[in-house]
Design an enzyme around this catalytic site. Structure first.
Site, PDB file in Angstrom:
ATOM      1  N   GLU A 120       0.819  -1.211   0.000  1.00 20.38           N
ATOM      2  CA  GLU A 120       0.000   0.000   0.000  1.00 20.38           C
ATOM      3  C   GLU A 120       0.857   1.266   0.000  1.00 20.38           C
ATOM      4  O   GLU A 120       1.963   1.292   0.544  1.00 20.38           O
ATOM      5  CB  GLU A 120      -0.935  -0.008   1.213  1.00 20.38           C
ATOM      6  CG  GLU A 120      -1.950  -1.146   1.117  1.00 20.38           C
ATOM      7  CD  GLU A 120      -3.020  -1.117   2.193  1.00 20.38           C
ATOM      8  OE1 GLU A 120      -4.201  -1.217   1.840  1.00 20.38           O
ATOM      9  OE2 GLU A 120      -2.678  -0.993   3.392  1.00 20.38           O
ATOM     10  N   CYS A 135       3.443   8.580   1.008  1.00 23.76           N
ATOM     11  CA  CYS A 135       3.998   7.625   1.975  1.00 23.76           C
ATOM     12  C   CYS A 135       4.176   6.295   1.260  1.00 23.76           C
ATOM     13  O   CYS A 135       3.217   5.695   0.791  1.00 23.76           O
ATOM     14  CB  CYS A 135       3.024   7.507   3.148  1.00 23.76           C
ATOM     15  SG  CYS A 135       3.549   6.293   4.363  1.00 23.76           S
ATOM     16  N   CYS A 142       6.655  -7.171   6.909  1.00 25.68           N
ATOM     17  CA  CYS A 142       7.803  -6.668   7.681  1.00 25.68           C
ATOM     18  C   CYS A 142       8.338  -7.808   8.528  1.00 25.68           C
ATOM     19  O   CYS A 142       7.573  -8.619   9.033  1.00 25.68           O
ATOM     20  CB  CYS A 142       7.351  -5.504   8.578  1.00 25.68           C
ATOM     21  SG  CYS A 142       8.720  -4.640   9.384  1.00 25.68           S
ATOM     22  N   CYS A 146       6.546  -4.952  15.666  1.00 28.10           N
ATOM     23  CA  CYS A 146       6.221  -3.971  16.695  1.00 28.10           C
ATOM     24  C   CYS A 146       4.772  -4.217  17.120  1.00 28.10           C
ATOM     25  O   CYS A 146       3.902  -4.427  16.274  1.00 28.10           O
ATOM     26  CB  CYS A 146       6.423  -2.566  16.144  1.00 28.10           C
ATOM     27  SG  CYS A 146       8.109  -2.326  15.523  1.00 28.10           S
ATOM     28  N   CYS A 149       1.690  -2.215  15.600  1.00 30.85           N
ATOM     29  CA  CYS A 149       1.663  -1.962  14.154  1.00 30.85           C
ATOM     30  C   CYS A 149       0.977  -3.084  13.394  1.00 30.85           C
ATOM     31  O   CYS A 149       1.310  -4.255  13.558  1.00 30.85           O
ATOM     32  CB  CYS A 149       3.094  -1.788  13.647  1.00 30.85           C
ATOM     33  SG  CYS A 149       3.192  -1.615  11.855  1.00 30.85           S
ATOM     34  N   GLU A 200      10.462  -2.155   6.786  1.00 31.11           N
ATOM     35  CA  GLU A 200      11.571  -1.433   7.399  1.00 31.11           C
ATOM     36  C   GLU A 200      12.564  -1.083   6.282  1.00 31.11           C
ATOM     37  O   GLU A 200      13.270  -1.954   5.781  1.00 31.11           O
ATOM     38  CB  GLU A 200      12.211  -2.323   8.487  1.00 31.11           C
ATOM     39  CG  GLU A 200      13.535  -1.834   9.032  1.00 31.11           C
ATOM     40  CD  GLU A 200      13.553  -0.363   9.436  1.00 31.11           C
ATOM     41  OE1 GLU A 200      12.742   0.057  10.283  1.00 31.11           O
ATOM     42  OE2 GLU A 200      14.375   0.392   8.879  1.00 31.11           O
ATOM     43  N   SER A 231      12.017   6.669   7.591  1.00 29.53           N
ATOM     44  CA  SER A 231      11.692   6.309   8.968  1.00 29.53           C
ATOM     45  C   SER A 231      12.213   4.913   9.262  1.00 29.53           C
ATOM     46  O   SER A 231      11.978   3.972   8.509  1.00 29.53           O
ATOM     47  CB  SER A 231      10.177   6.351   9.163  1.00 29.53           C
ATOM     48  OG  SER A 231       9.837   5.900  10.458  1.00 29.53           O
ATOM     49  N   SER A 253      11.698   5.728  14.991  1.00 29.90           N
ATOM     50  CA  SER A 253      10.540   5.257  15.760  1.00 29.90           C
ATOM     51  C   SER A 253      11.000   4.885  17.151  1.00 29.90           C
ATOM     52  O   SER A 253      11.359   3.740  17.417  1.00 29.90           O
ATOM     53  CB  SER A 253       9.922   4.044  15.055  1.00 29.90           C
ATOM     54  OG  SER A 253       9.438   4.435  13.798  1.00 29.90           O
ATOM     55  N   LEU A 254      10.972   5.839  18.050  1.00 27.08           N
ATOM     56  CA  LEU A 254      11.505   5.611  19.397  1.00 27.08           C
ATOM     57  C   LEU A 254      10.455   4.928  20.295  1.00 27.08           C
ATOM     58  O   LEU A 254      10.667   3.827  20.780  1.00 27.08           O
ATOM     59  CB  LEU A 254      11.977   6.946  19.987  1.00 27.08           C
ATOM     60  CG  LEU A 254      12.713   6.855  21.312  1.00 27.08           C
ATOM     61  CD1 LEU A 254      13.972   6.015  21.204  1.00 27.08           C
ATOM     62  CD2 LEU A 254      13.070   8.261  21.827  1.00 27.08           C
ATOM     63  N   ASN A 330      -3.137   4.611  16.241  1.00 22.54           N
ATOM     64  CA  ASN A 330      -4.229   4.312  15.316  1.00 22.54           C
ATOM     65  C   ASN A 330      -4.628   2.849  15.463  1.00 22.54           C
ATOM     66  O   ASN A 330      -3.824   1.964  15.182  1.00 22.54           O
ATOM     67  CB  ASN A 330      -3.786   4.573  13.870  1.00 22.54           C
ATOM     68  CG  ASN A 330      -3.546   6.061  13.619  1.00 22.54           C
ATOM     69  OD1 ASN A 330      -4.405   6.895  13.894  1.00 22.54           O
ATOM     70  ND2 ASN A 330      -2.360   6.395  13.132  1.00 22.54           N
ATOM     71  N   CYS A 373      -0.979   5.961   9.911  1.00 19.92           N
ATOM     72  CA  CYS A 373       0.272   5.317  10.329  1.00 19.92           C
ATOM     73  C   CYS A 373      -0.013   3.999  11.022  1.00 19.92           C
ATOM     74  O   CYS A 373      -0.813   3.939  11.944  1.00 19.92           O
ATOM     75  CB  CYS A 373       1.000   6.158  11.362  1.00 19.92           C
ATOM     76  SG  CYS A 373       1.488   7.741  10.786  1.00 19.92           S
TER      77      CYS A 373
HETATM   78  N1  SAH Z   1       9.223   0.547   9.596  1.00 22.52           N
HETATM   79  C1  SAH Z   1       9.486   1.915   9.719  1.00 22.52           C
HETATM   80  C2  SAH Z   1       8.594   2.805   8.884  1.00 22.52           C
HETATM   81  C3  SAH Z   1       7.111   2.495   8.819  1.00 22.52           C
HETATM   82  S1  SAH Z   1       6.067   2.859  10.157  1.00 22.52           S
HETATM   83  C4  SAH Z   1       9.416   2.327  11.173  1.00 22.52           C
HETATM   84  O1  SAH Z   1       8.969   1.545  11.969  1.00 22.52           O
HETATM   85  O2  SAH Z   1       9.856   3.429  11.466  1.00 22.52           O
HETATM   86  C5  SAH Z   1       5.782   4.614  10.256  1.00 22.52           C
HETATM   87  C6  SAH Z   1       5.499   5.074  11.680  1.00 22.52           C
HETATM   88  O3  SAH Z   1       4.204   4.686  12.169  1.00 22.52           O
HETATM   89  C7  SAH Z   1       6.490   4.484  12.671  1.00 22.52           C
HETATM   90  O4  SAH Z   1       6.934   5.454  13.566  1.00 22.52           O
HETATM   91  C8  SAH Z   1       5.644   3.458  13.365  1.00 22.52           C
HETATM   92  O5  SAH Z   1       6.197   3.106  14.601  1.00 22.52           O
HETATM   93  C9  SAH Z   1       4.327   4.162  13.474  1.00 22.52           C
HETATM   94  N2  SAH Z   1       3.206   3.269  13.782  1.00 22.52           N
HETATM   95  C10 SAH Z   1       3.130   1.930  13.595  1.00 22.52           C
HETATM   96  N3  SAH Z   1       1.927   1.470  14.004  1.00 22.52           N
HETATM   97  C11 SAH Z   1       1.222   2.527  14.445  1.00 22.52           C
HETATM   98  C12 SAH Z   1      -0.105   2.693  14.964  1.00 22.52           C
HETATM   99  N4  SAH Z   1      -0.939   1.666  15.055  1.00 22.52           N
HETATM  100  N5  SAH Z   1      -0.496   3.922  15.320  1.00 22.52           N
HETATM  101  C13 SAH Z   1       0.332   4.979  15.166  1.00 22.52           C
HETATM  102  N6  SAH Z   1       1.581   4.898  14.664  1.00 22.52           N
HETATM  103  C14 SAH Z   1       2.035   3.680  14.319  1.00 22.52           C
HETATM  104 FE1  SF4 Z   2       7.745  -2.972  10.735  1.00 28.72          FE
HETATM  105 FE2  SF4 Z   2       7.807  -0.295  11.206  1.00 28.72          FE
HETATM  106 FE3  SF4 Z   2       5.559  -1.721  11.619  1.00 28.72          FE
HETATM  107 FE4  SF4 Z   2       7.665  -2.024  13.242  1.00 28.72          FE
HETATM  108  S1  SF4 Z   2       6.430  -0.146  12.966  1.00 28.72           S
HETATM  109  S2  SF4 Z   2       6.402  -3.685  12.384  1.00 28.72           S
HETATM  110  S3  SF4 Z   2       9.346  -1.820  11.802  1.00 28.72           S
HETATM  111  S4  SF4 Z   2       6.555  -1.398   9.660  1.00 28.72           S
END
Ligand code: SAH
Ligand code: SF4
Length: 387
Positions: A120, A135, A142, A146, A149, A200, A231, A253-254, A330, A373
């Site tokens: 997507e 985006c 992935c 996380c 996510c 990633e 990111s 993504s801290l 989200n 996101c």
């Molecule tokens: N894999 C990379 C880039 C994609 S995610 C990364 O993790 O940085 C883009 C951003 O959305 C990241 O900061 C991720 O942690 C955040 N994200 C993932 N799931 C989310 C959610 N359910 N709600 C809000 N932000 C989220």
């Molecule tokens: Fe992969 Fe980024 Fe989602 Fe973590 S937040 S599972 S690294 S896409």
């Protein structure tokens, strides 16, 4: 980490991801896709059919500056040559299998690639300005998982190739008719890239880097590296390389300020803990006051959103040219968390701001179509080895 060690680590990452390689650039009918080739590769491909190097320059301009997909439209090339080019090559685009537009105008594309795998892409128009960000996904699925996510619930199917990464951007531009007009007006709307879609990007570095080099090329799409943000969830050994080779903006993504919590919600932390991640940010070459590192921090109710954590966060990043982007969580079907209350988010933002860091709260966009996101996911699965 010594250079030698980090080189070994990089090789290990590359070897591990090799089996997730994208499909070859040749179609079933033997023609080759010109999209995704570097300039030198394009010149070599054209030389194979007897074309001189200037032809590559000409075609590059048509493909990446004008957005042409049909050789017959390339009016500076003689008709017989156009026909010969079409015999040997194509200018590919991923197929838009589904396009949905949210009530807030965010548009989500489900792209289907040549082998049927899907990812997507989301276009997020800026509400104030006459422009917006695309985006882009870097992988189908992935490897990381996380906890918050949606993409993380889908296994890694494969890496996207450079053609598929650039192709997402070009197909999104097609959808808005966003290529220079014959009068030479330059596109405005789709003028920023955020590598924040599925996957990633630093686990698919070579393809991502090649795609970004194509996008930044001055005679094509010509996006400035300042308009591209990558990111990462914190693949430390690849961060230095992305900084020195691409020079794009960095978002990290801290999401947590202690290793105990980050180990749990961003499992990659067990490999590259917070101290190493922050050290990599401190030495990220392109960072400056004019080009701050963005720390992304998802706001999870009762998990990471206390005032004490806000204070710990500013201590952790003290001295880094940075801003903190607070992302209200989200939700997605079956997700295990709740979004922090507006009050908790406001307090957190205030503490970060008082410490001198800009702390915008990211307004959720496209939630109604699962385009925000962390909501992206496709049905693609890894083909069985026997298939
Ligand atoms: N894999 C990379 C880039 C994609 S995610 C990364 O993790 O940085 C883009 C951003 O959305 C990241 O900061 C991720 O942690 C955040 N994200 C993932 N799931 C989310 C959610 N359910 N709600 C809000 N932000 C989220
Ligand atoms: Fe992969 Fe980024 Fe989602 Fe973590 S937040 S599972 S690294 S896409």
């Amino acid at each position: 980490m010594s250079d030698l060690l980090s080189e070994a680590e990089r090789q290990r990452i590359l070897a591990k991801t090799a089996r997730f390689a994208p499909p070859p650039a040749r179609l079933a009918d033997g023609r080759r896709d010109l999209v995704g080739l570097s300039r030198a590769e394009m010149a070599a491909a054209l030389a194979e059919i007897g074309e001189a190097p200037f032809r590559a320059k000409q075609i590059w301009h048509w493909i990446y500056h004008q957005g042409a997909t049909d050789f017959a439209r390339m009016s500076t090339i003689a008709k017989p040559t156009q026909a010969r080019l079409a015999e040997h090559f194509v200018v590919g685009r991923p197929a838009a299998a589904v396009v949905q537009t949210s009530a807030d105008e965010t548009r989500k594309f489900l792209f289907r690639f040549r082998d049927g795998q899907e990812a997507e892409t989301v276009y997020i128009p800026d509400r104030q300005e006459d422009r917006g960000a695309v985006c882009i996904s870097s992988q189908v699925g992935c490897t990381l998982s996380c906890r918050f996510c949606h993409t993380g619930t889908q296994n890694l199917v494969r890496n996207l190739g450079a053609a598929e990464i650039v192709g997402q951007f070009m197909a999104a531009r097609d959808s808005y008719g966003e290529w220079p007009s014959p009068k030479g007006e330059t596109p405005r709307l789709l003028s920023t890239i955020v590598l924040m879609g599925m996957g990633e990007p630093l686990y698919n570095y070579d393809n991502v880097a090649k795609a970004m080099q194509i996008v930044m090329d001055h005679e094509g799409i010509a996006l400035s590296r300042r308009r591209i943000t990558l990111s990462t969830s914190g693949v430390v050994p690849m961060m230095d390389r992305a900084g020195s080779e691409l020079g794009v903006n960095l978002a990290v993504s801290l999401h947590a300020v202690t290793d105990a919590l980050r180990d749990e919600i961003v499992p990659l932390n067990r490999k590259y803990p917070i101290a190493e991640l922050i050290a990599a940010c401190r030495r990220y070459p392109p960072a400056s006051n004019a080009r701050r590192i963005t720390f992304e921090y998802v706001m999870l109710k009762g998990i990471n959103d206390s005032e004490a954590e806000a204070r710990a966060l500013v201590r952790l990043i003290a001295g880094i040219p940075a801003k903190v982007n607070l992302i209200p969580f989200n939700p997605w079907p079956g997700s295990p968390y709740e979004t922090s209350t507006p009050r908790a988010i406001a307090r957190f933002a205030d503490i970060v701001m008082q410490a001198g860091f800009s702390s915008p709260v990211r307004t959720p966009r496209g939630r109604d179509i699962l385009a925000a996101c962390g909501q992206l996911r496709t049905e693609s699965q890894r083909p069985r080895a026997s298939a």
